[in-house]
Design an enzyme around this catalytic site. Structure first.
Site, PDB file in Angstrom:
ATOM      1  N   GLY A  33      -7.774   8.610   0.474  1.00 44.95           N
ATOM      2  CA  GLY A  33      -7.981  10.015   1.002  1.00 44.95           C
ATOM      3  C   GLY A  33      -8.536  11.279   0.931  1.00 44.95           C
ATOM      4  O   GLY A  33      -8.760  11.429   1.927  1.00 44.95           O
ATOM      5  N   GLU A  79       1.054   3.604   1.475  1.00 47.70           N
ATOM      6  CA  GLU A  79       1.232   4.260   2.692  1.00 47.70           C
ATOM      7  C   GLU A  79       1.597   3.144   3.405  1.00 47.70           C
ATOM      8  O   GLU A  79       3.059   4.180   4.321  1.00 47.70           O
ATOM      9  CB  GLU A  79       0.102   5.160   3.724  1.00 47.70           C
ATOM     10  CG  GLU A  79      -1.416   5.497   3.242  1.00 47.70           C
ATOM     11  CD  GLU A  79      -2.194   5.448   3.483  1.00 47.70           C
ATOM     12  OE1 GLU A  79      -2.884   4.061   4.590  1.00 47.70           O
ATOM     13  OE2 GLU A  79      -3.574   5.787   3.163  1.00 47.70           O
ATOM     14  N   HIS A  81       0.830  -1.084   0.566  1.00 46.73           N
ATOM     15  CA  HIS A  81       0.220  -0.175   0.216  1.00 46.73           C
ATOM     16  C   HIS A  81       0.982   1.285   0.149  1.00 46.73           C
ATOM     17  O   HIS A  81       1.771   1.013   0.638  1.00 46.73           O
ATOM     18  CB  HIS A  81      -1.041  -0.365   1.472  1.00 46.73           C
ATOM     19  CG  HIS A  81      -2.038   0.815   1.101  1.00 46.73           C
ATOM     20  ND1 HIS A  81      -1.121   2.130   1.591  1.00 46.73           N
ATOM     21  CD2 HIS A  81      -3.110   0.974   0.893  1.00 46.73           C
ATOM     22  CE1 HIS A  81      -2.989   2.702   1.067  1.00 46.73           C
ATOM     23  NE2 HIS A  81      -3.957   2.557   1.060  1.00 46.73           N
TER      24      HIS A  81
HETATM   25  P1  PGA Z   1      -9.675   5.825   0.520  1.00 44.83           P
HETATM   26  O1  PGA Z   1      -8.322   4.923   1.201  1.00 44.83           O
HETATM   27  O2  PGA Z   1     -10.962   5.114   0.446  1.00 44.83           O
HETATM   28  O3  PGA Z   1      -9.253   5.905   1.620  1.00 44.83           O
HETATM   29  O4  PGA Z   1      -9.145   6.778  -0.513  1.00 44.83           O
HETATM   30  C1  PGA Z   1      -8.004   3.768  -0.591  1.00 44.83           C
HETATM   31  C2  PGA Z   1      -7.254   3.304   0.574  1.00 44.83           C
HETATM   32  O5  PGA Z   1      -5.610   3.645   0.683  1.00 44.83           O
HETATM   33  O6  PGA Z   1      -6.558   1.676   0.269  1.00 44.83           O
END
Ligand code: PGA
Length: 249
Positions: free
Chosen positions: A173, A97, A95
């Site tokens: 996000g 992140e 991911h």
């Molecule tokens: P989001 O996140 O729907 O809050 O944009 C998606 C993700 O990071 O998998």
């Protein structure tokens, strides 16, 4: 035919109690679903109990990460075997992140996918470009490279069950969502690339998801695209009502 796949990525949200409350409400709304796969990815602490709560339903369990080593002195890490035993059948890997905050490289991600595969966990492999890469027309180059590196050393047969999630980083996000047409274009490019590397039969079986600010309001148009086989949902997966309405599309 590829079975549609909708995944909830809860990230750093929900205690055990909150997770179980979600499951109860969600299952009462959604019932049993047979024409698509639905996967919940809770935080590690809630995985086992969520899995028990899901038994007897059609909803499956996934994790948000794993470590590439089997076992040993790796304080804080969680192995593929542990996830498998806790009831997971899927695991999110790479991911954005994790790439950003935990410095995961393509090489680390490839090692994690190998470990997941060896335990029969289906990897949900995340790839996506940054805003500046999109603006400079580098989307295909970036996501193509990420996909190739993630899949390094795998055989076509191993790849068939894998899931790839195209998540433009600028859309995660932020409330900004890629257009359904552009999403279809990028995933079509990736599928063609997969076909040229591993053959058409594999490329036609691998499921490609879109992720990034998916909401009940935009999920229909995204899912109606030919190349989009499902959705990876963050924020909108935290409430049973909104996630259920995405799952019902
Ligand atoms: P989001 O996140 O729907 O809050 O944009 C998606 C993700 O990071 O998998």
């Amino acid at each position: 035919m590829r079975t549609p796949l909708i995944i909830a990525n809860w990230k750093l949200h929900k205690t055990i109690r909150e997770s179980l409350a979600f499951v109860n409400k969600f299952i009462s709304i959604i019932g049993k679903v047979y024409n698509r796969d639905i996967v919940l990815c809770p935080p590690f602490t809630a995985i086992y109990q969520v899995g028990k709560e899901l038994s007897g339903t059609t909803v499956k369990l996934g994790a948000q990460n794993l470590f590439y080593e089997e076992k040993g002195a790796y304080t804080g890490e969680v192995s593929a075997e542990m996830l498998k035993e806790a009831g997971c059948s899927y695991v999110i890997i790479g991911h954005s992140e994790r790439r950003k905050y935990f410095l995961e490289t393509d090489k680390i991600i490839n090692a994690k996918i190998k470990k997941a595969e060896s335990y029969g966990l289906i990897p949900i492999i995340c790839i996506g470009e940054k805003a500046e890469e999109k603006d400079s027309g580098k989307t295909r180059e970036v996501v193509g490279r990420q996909m190739k590196e993630a899949l390094r050393d795998f055989t076509s047969t191993q790849l068939e069950k894998f899931v790839l999630a195209y998540e433009p980083i600028w859309a995660i996000g932020t409330g900004k969502v890629e257009t359904p047409e552009q999403t279809n274009e990028v995933i079509g490019y990736l599928r063609n690339l997969l076909s040229s590397l591993y053959g058409y039969s594999v490329a036609s079986k691998v499921r490609f998801l879109y992720g990034g600010s998916v909401k009940p309001e935009n999920s229909t148009s995204l899912l109606s695209q030919k190349e989009v086989d499902g959705l990876l949902v963050g924020g909108a997966s935290l409430e049973p009502d909104s996630f259920a309405s995405i799952c019902k599309v």
